[in-house]
Design a protein around this motif. Structure first.
Motif, PDB file in Angstrom:
ATOM      1  N   ASN A 153     -21.412  18.075  25.145  1.00  0.00           N
ATOM      2  CA  ASN A 153     -20.793  16.800  25.515  1.00  0.00           C
ATOM      3  C   ASN A 153     -20.135  16.124  24.317  1.00  0.00           C
ATOM      4  OD1 ASN A 153     -21.465  17.038  28.167  1.00  0.00           O
ATOM      5  ND2 ASN A 153     -23.305  15.770  28.047  1.00  0.00           N
ATOM      6  N   ILE A 154     -20.851  16.207  23.163  1.00  0.00           N
ATOM      7  CA  ILE A 154     -20.290  15.603  21.947  1.00  0.00           C
ATOM      8  C   ILE A 154     -19.000  16.318  21.543  1.00  0.00           C
ATOM      9  CG2 ILE A 154     -20.666  15.245  19.482  1.00  0.00           C
ATOM     10  CD1 ILE A 154     -23.645  14.794  20.130  1.00  0.00           C
ATOM     11  N   ALA A 155     -19.060  17.662  21.589  1.00  0.00           N
ATOM     12  CA  ALA A 155     -17.884  18.449  21.207  1.00  0.00           C
ATOM     13  C   ALA A 155     -16.723  18.183  22.159  1.00  0.00           C
ATOM     14  CB  ALA A 155     -18.229  19.941  21.195  1.00  0.00           C
ATOM     15  N   LEU A 156     -17.055  18.203  23.450  1.00  0.00           N
ATOM     16  CA  LEU A 156     -16.006  17.966  24.431  1.00  0.00           C
ATOM     17  C   LEU A 156     -15.471  16.539  24.327  1.00  0.00           C
ATOM     18  CD1 LEU A 156     -17.416  19.862  27.530  1.00  0.00           C
ATOM     19  CD2 LEU A 156     -15.363  20.426  26.229  1.00  0.00           C
TER      20      LEU A 156
ATOM     21  N   VAL B 142     -11.704  15.649  23.889  1.00  0.00           N
ATOM     22  CA  VAL B 142     -11.030  14.734  24.816  1.00  0.00           C
ATOM     23  C   VAL B 142     -10.364  13.606  24.056  1.00  0.00           C
ATOM     24  CG1 VAL B 142     -11.397  13.031  26.640  1.00  0.00           C
ATOM     25  CG2 VAL B 142     -12.458  15.291  26.813  1.00  0.00           C
ATOM     26  N   ALA B 143     -11.084  13.022  23.081  1.00  0.00           N
ATOM     27  CA  ALA B 143     -10.512  11.929  22.298  1.00  0.00           C
ATOM     28  C   ALA B 143      -9.275  12.383  21.528  1.00  0.00           C
ATOM     29  CB  ALA B 143     -11.564  11.382  21.335  1.00  0.00           C
TER      30      ALA B 143
ATOM     31  N   LEU C 256      -1.922  13.223  23.466  1.00  0.00           N
ATOM     32  CA  LEU C 256      -1.161  12.963  24.687  1.00  0.00           C
ATOM     33  C   LEU C 256      -0.426  11.637  24.602  1.00  0.00           C
ATOM     34  CD1 LEU C 256      -0.431  13.639  27.621  1.00  0.00           C
ATOM     35  CD2 LEU C 256      -2.545  12.530  28.316  1.00  0.00           C
ATOM     36  N   SER C 257      -1.129  10.612  24.123  1.00  0.00           N
ATOM     37  CA  SER C 257      -0.511   9.298  24.010  1.00  0.00           C
ATOM     38  C   SER C 257       0.678   9.332  23.067  1.00  0.00           C
ATOM     39  CB  SER C 257      -1.555   8.288  23.511  1.00  0.00           C
ATOM     40  OG  SER C 257      -0.967   7.016  23.339  1.00  0.00           O
ATOM     41  N   GLU C 258       0.505  10.028  21.933  1.00  0.00           N
ATOM     42  CA  GLU C 258       1.588  10.107  20.958  1.00  0.00           C
ATOM     43  C   GLU C 258       2.776  10.898  21.512  1.00  0.00           C
ATOM     44  OE1 GLU C 258       1.908   8.540  18.267  1.00  0.00           O
ATOM     45  OE2 GLU C 258       3.702   9.500  17.459  1.00  0.00           O
ATOM     46  N   GLU C 259       2.462  12.023  22.164  1.00  0.00           N
ATOM     47  CA  GLU C 259       3.540  12.848  22.707  1.00  0.00           C
ATOM     48  C   GLU C 259       4.231  12.159  23.876  1.00  0.00           C
ATOM     49  OE1 GLU C 259       1.750  17.222  21.504  1.00  0.00           O
ATOM     50  OE2 GLU C 259       2.321  16.800  23.557  1.00  0.00           O
TER      51      GLU C 259
END
Length: 370
Positions: A58-61, A65-66, A72-75
């Protein structure tokens, strides 16, 4: 007559449209990234994982995700800016091409105005000289009238009057002055038509579609383009059937038609040879199509379009002309104006050595009906 059709216009796409589609697909692909990662978290097999491994996953994912969310936001921002810039560039290209066309035609328009102005000036000078002769003749007539009163001088005055009448070439003036004035008026009318056509052609639509008489628009456009075609071809405009007004961006449709006429003139010019072929033919045919559209067909008897380049003629910056002779924007803007802005279609039929016919099919409602 013509046997080579352009690929199906309903499936043809402008390169600018393809570029937008590529950017939008990239954006959609990035949007799916987060969804896939979240689905993986939900679908993992908890029975095979310990609480510690689950926490680590969960931590890795969460980190992934972050990170992906930030990417995604930047692109997304970059792609939106790219789309906006592309839109601005297309608008600038349209304006630049229009100004280029006006610039190319400016010398021709100046010539068109200068020629009738020259003979108007010459005729006015002629009329001025004639007026002075007539004034002299009137003076002589007045002298005769004065001299006729005391009868003894009548004969001498009459002889002097006839001598002056012959000297002034009054018969010639009676014949030539009206013709000179009529030619002057014709020159002034030509100037008025040319200047009026230029004003009408350059009048901006301000992005608003309006009801347009395509026949009148064609007349205006060929007047503006006259210096491009009059030395290489005859040009006729013909209507087939009753032509309804069309809702469109008036200035952009005029620009589109101008591009097609100029292209036709250039295609004919390339085939001319002194003593062999000294003039060609351009025909603009306007006709209703299936009660919902109007066709504008521009037909020339030039050399036709070589098969190797037929798929590229609507591509931006594609040109078969030499460096400095063209930007390759003419037909790309024709496509953008007709297809993207009016929901119409544009295609051509061509045969090497025979000529080309471009067909523009515009919806009567301007492409805005649901």
């Amino acid at each position: 007559m013509l046997n080579q059709a352009h690929p199906d216009p309903s499936t043809a796409r402008a390169p600018a449209t393809d570029a937008i589609d590529v950017l939008q697909r990239k954006l959609a692909a990035r949007d799916k990234t987060i969804h896939v990662l979240k689905r993986r978290v939900k679908e993992r097999d908890d029975s095979l994982a310990t609480p510690m491994t689950t926490l680590e996953q969960n931590i890795a994912l969460g980190k992934v995700v972050a990170m992906k969310t930030q990417q995604l936001s930047e692109e997304r921002r970059e792609l939106q800016e790219a789309l906006a810039e592309l839109g601005r560039t297309q608008a600038m290209l349209l304006q630049a091409q229009k100004m280029e066309s006006i610039g190319q035609l400016a010398a021709g328009v100046a010539h068109e105005i200068n020629t009738p102005t020259q003979y108007v000036r010459d005729n006015v000078e002629f009329v001025s000289k004639a007026q002075r002769m007539i004034a002299t003749l009137v003076e002589a007539a007045c002298t005769l009238a004065d001299a006729a009163e005391p009868h003894e001088a009548t004969q001498a005055a009459a002889v002097a009057f006839r001598r002056q009448l012959k000297r002034s070439k009054f018969g010639f003036l009676q014949e030539q002055v009206p013709a000179a004035l009529e030619q002057s008026l014709d020159g002034l009318r030509r100037i008025s038509r040319i200047v009026g056509a230029m004003k009408e052609f350059s009048h901006p639509s301000a992005g608003e579609k309006e009801q347009v008489d395509l026949h009148a628009l064609a007349e205006t456009t060929v007047t503006v383009a006259r210096n491009e075609w009059k030395y290489v071809a005859s040009l006729t405009i013909r209507c087939e059937g009753e032509l309804p007004p069309v809702c469109c961006l008036r200035d952009e449709i005029a620009q589109m038609l101008l591009n097609l006429v100029v292209n036709a003139a250039h295609a004919i010019k390339d085939t001319l040879e002194p003593g062999v072929r000294e003039s060609g033919r351009i025909e603009i045919v306007l006709a209703p199509y299936e009660d919902t559209h109007v066709d504008i067909r521009v037909i020339d008897d030039g050399g036709g379009i070589p098969e190797a380049v037929r798929e590229k003629v609507f591509d931006p910056f594609f040109t078969t002309k030499g460096v400095g002779d063209g930007t390759g924007q003419g037909l790309a803007i024709v496509y953008s104006t007709v297809v993207d802005k009016h929901g119409g279609v544009v295609f051509f039929e061509t045969e090497v050595g025979t000529g080309t016919e471009f067909v523009v099919r515009l919806p009567i409602d301007g492409g805005d009906a649901s």
